[in-house]
Scaffold this motif. Structure first.
Motif, PDB file in Angstrom:
ATOM      1  N   TYR A  80     -15.681  -2.486 -18.742  1.00  0.00           N
ATOM      2  CA  TYR A  80     -15.282  -3.427 -17.700  1.00  0.00           C
ATOM      3  C   TYR A  80     -14.943  -2.642 -16.448  1.00  0.00           C
ATOM      4  O   TYR A  80     -14.245  -1.630 -16.513  1.00  0.00           O
ATOM      5  CB  TYR A  80     -14.046  -4.224 -18.126  1.00  0.00           C
ATOM      6  CG  TYR A  80     -14.344  -5.283 -19.154  1.00  0.00           C
ATOM      7  CD1 TYR A  80     -14.650  -6.580 -18.763  1.00  0.00           C
ATOM      8  CD2 TYR A  80     -14.325  -4.986 -20.505  1.00  0.00           C
ATOM      9  CE1 TYR A  80     -14.931  -7.557 -19.706  1.00  0.00           C
ATOM     10  CE2 TYR A  80     -14.601  -5.953 -21.448  1.00  0.00           C
ATOM     11  CZ  TYR A  80     -14.897  -7.233 -21.036  1.00  0.00           C
ATOM     12  OH  TYR A  80     -15.188  -8.195 -21.970  1.00  0.00           O
ATOM     13  N   SER A  81     -15.448  -3.107 -15.319  1.00  0.00           N
ATOM     14  CA  SER A  81     -15.030  -2.531 -14.045  1.00  0.00           C
ATOM     15  C   SER A  81     -13.863  -3.382 -13.542  1.00  0.00           C
ATOM     16  O   SER A  81     -13.906  -4.606 -13.620  1.00  0.00           O
ATOM     17  CB  SER A  81     -16.186  -2.498 -13.049  1.00  0.00           C
ATOM     18  OG  SER A  81     -16.811  -3.756 -12.948  1.00  0.00           O
TER      19      SER A  81
ATOM     20  N   TYR B 133      -6.616  -9.219  -8.791  1.00  0.00           N
ATOM     21  CA  TYR B 133      -7.202  -8.268  -9.733  1.00  0.00           C
ATOM     22  C   TYR B 133      -8.370  -8.960 -10.425  1.00  0.00           C
ATOM     23  O   TYR B 133      -8.236 -10.083 -10.912  1.00  0.00           O
ATOM     24  CB  TYR B 133      -6.175  -7.802 -10.760  1.00  0.00           C
ATOM     25  CG  TYR B 133      -5.169  -6.850 -10.178  1.00  0.00           C
ATOM     26  CD1 TYR B 133      -5.364  -5.475 -10.241  1.00  0.00           C
ATOM     27  CD2 TYR B 133      -4.010  -7.321  -9.563  1.00  0.00           C
ATOM     28  CE1 TYR B 133      -4.454  -4.598  -9.697  1.00  0.00           C
ATOM     29  CE2 TYR B 133      -3.092  -6.444  -9.016  1.00  0.00           C
ATOM     30  CZ  TYR B 133      -3.318  -5.082  -9.085  1.00  0.00           C
ATOM     31  OH  TYR B 133      -2.420  -4.216  -8.540  1.00  0.00           O
ATOM     32  N   CYS B 134      -9.519  -8.296 -10.472  1.00  0.00           N
ATOM     33  CA  CYS B 134     -10.742  -8.879 -11.024  1.00  0.00           C
ATOM     34  C   CYS B 134     -11.399  -7.911 -12.000  1.00  0.00           C
ATOM     35  O   CYS B 134     -11.167  -6.702 -11.935  1.00  0.00           O
ATOM     36  CB  CYS B 134     -11.735  -9.183  -9.906  1.00  0.00           C
ATOM     37  SG  CYS B 134     -11.100 -10.222  -8.579  1.00  0.00           S
ATOM     38  N   THR B 135     -12.233  -8.468 -12.879  1.00  0.00           N
ATOM     39  CA  THR B 135     -12.985  -7.647 -13.829  1.00  0.00           C
ATOM     40  C   THR B 135     -14.442  -8.104 -13.846  1.00  0.00           C
ATOM     41  O   THR B 135     -14.737  -9.264 -13.556  1.00  0.00           O
ATOM     42  CB  THR B 135     -12.434  -7.761 -15.263  1.00  0.00           C
ATOM     43  OG1 THR B 135     -12.566  -9.112 -15.706  1.00  0.00           O
ATOM     44  CG2 THR B 135     -10.989  -7.330 -15.332  1.00  0.00           C
ATOM     45  N   ARG B 136     -15.308  -7.186 -14.186  1.00  0.00           N
ATOM     46  CA  ARG B 136     -16.724  -7.469 -14.448  1.00  0.00           C
ATOM     47  C   ARG B 136     -17.110  -6.720 -15.700  1.00  0.00           C
ATOM     48  O   ARG B 136     -16.779  -5.551 -15.858  1.00  0.00           O
ATOM     49  CB  ARG B 136     -17.612  -6.974 -13.302  1.00  0.00           C
ATOM     50  CG  ARG B 136     -17.704  -7.901 -12.145  1.00  0.00           C
ATOM     51  CD  ARG B 136     -18.842  -7.465 -11.245  1.00  0.00           C
ATOM     52  NE  ARG B 136     -18.929  -8.338 -10.100  1.00  0.00           N
ATOM     53  CZ  ARG B 136     -19.772  -8.168  -9.115  1.00  0.00           C
ATOM     54  NH1 ARG B 136     -20.603  -7.154  -9.118  1.00  0.00           N
ATOM     55  NH2 ARG B 136     -19.808  -9.010  -8.107  1.00  0.00           N
ATOM     56  N   SER B 137     -17.839  -7.376 -16.569  1.00  0.00           N
ATOM     57  CA  SER B 137     -18.262  -6.728 -17.809  1.00  0.00           C
ATOM     58  C   SER B 137     -19.593  -6.013 -17.607  1.00  0.00           C
ATOM     59  O   SER B 137     -20.395  -6.399 -16.756  1.00  0.00           O
ATOM     60  CB  SER B 137     -18.379  -7.753 -18.931  1.00  0.00           C
ATOM     61  OG  SER B 137     -19.352  -8.716 -18.611  1.00  0.00           O
ATOM     62  N   ALA B 138     -19.797  -4.974 -18.399  1.00  0.00           N
ATOM     63  CA  ALA B 138     -21.036  -4.200 -18.358  1.00  0.00           C
ATOM     64  C   ALA B 138     -21.309  -3.647 -19.755  1.00  0.00           C
ATOM     65  O   ALA B 138     -20.381  -3.354 -20.507  1.00  0.00           O
ATOM     66  CB  ALA B 138     -20.923  -3.061 -17.355  1.00  0.00           C
TER      67      ALA B 138
ATOM     68  N   LEU C  33      -4.124  -6.015 -17.631  1.00  0.00           N
ATOM     69  CA  LEU C  33      -5.519  -6.456 -17.695  1.00  0.00           C
ATOM     70  C   LEU C  33      -6.255  -5.872 -18.892  1.00  0.00           C
ATOM     71  O   LEU C  33      -6.977  -6.582 -19.601  1.00  0.00           O
ATOM     72  CB  LEU C  33      -6.264  -6.051 -16.425  1.00  0.00           C
ATOM     73  CG  LEU C  33      -6.225  -6.995 -15.240  1.00  0.00           C
ATOM     74  CD1 LEU C  33      -6.860  -6.337 -14.027  1.00  0.00           C
ATOM     75  CD2 LEU C  33      -6.931  -8.292 -15.562  1.00  0.00           C
ATOM     76  N   THR C  34      -6.093  -4.573 -19.119  1.00  0.00           N
ATOM     77  CA  THR C  34      -6.809  -3.940 -20.227  1.00  0.00           C
ATOM     78  C   THR C  34      -6.308  -4.458 -21.575  1.00  0.00           C
ATOM     79  O   THR C  34      -7.105  -4.671 -22.486  1.00  0.00           O
ATOM     80  CB  THR C  34      -6.717  -2.401 -20.167  1.00  0.00           C
ATOM     81  OG1 THR C  34      -5.355  -1.998 -20.120  1.00  0.00           O
ATOM     82  CG2 THR C  34      -7.445  -1.865 -18.936  1.00  0.00           C
TER      83      THR C  34
END
Length: 88
Positions: free
Chosen positions: A11-12, A20-25, A76-77
């Motif tokens: 996740y970025s 606070y934002c996240t994007r999966s990869a 977040l993590t």
């Protein structure tokens, strides 16, 4: 030929418009590229989280900035880890 979806491992994490934002990869390189893309859009990249190893790779060079965001990144993590454990 069929394509299978890769499991999310990375996740970025970044800040955009104060949120606070996240994007999966599916891989580390894609997560880093996502951070570069959101930075071009005005976001502040924080780092990449490895869901399997529970590692966070900071992309902030200033340790003072890392301390400033440390609690939110940990929250977040932890949230990502718990959400993904339930999905399994």
């Amino acid at each position: 030929m069929s394509r299978t979806k890769s499991a999310t491992r990375y996740y970025s994490l970044y800040i955009f418009n104060g949120e606070y934002c996240t994007r999966s990869a599916s891989n580390y390189l894609n997560a880093v590229e996502d951070l570069e893309d959101v930075a071009k859009q005005g976001a502040e990249p924080l780092g990449v989280y490895d869901l399997h190893d529970w590692r966070f790779d900071w992309k902030l060079n200033d340790s003072t900035q890392q301390l400033e965001h440390q609690d939110c990144v940990l929250e977040l993590t932890n949230s990502l880890r718990l959400k993904n454990e339930k999905a399994l």
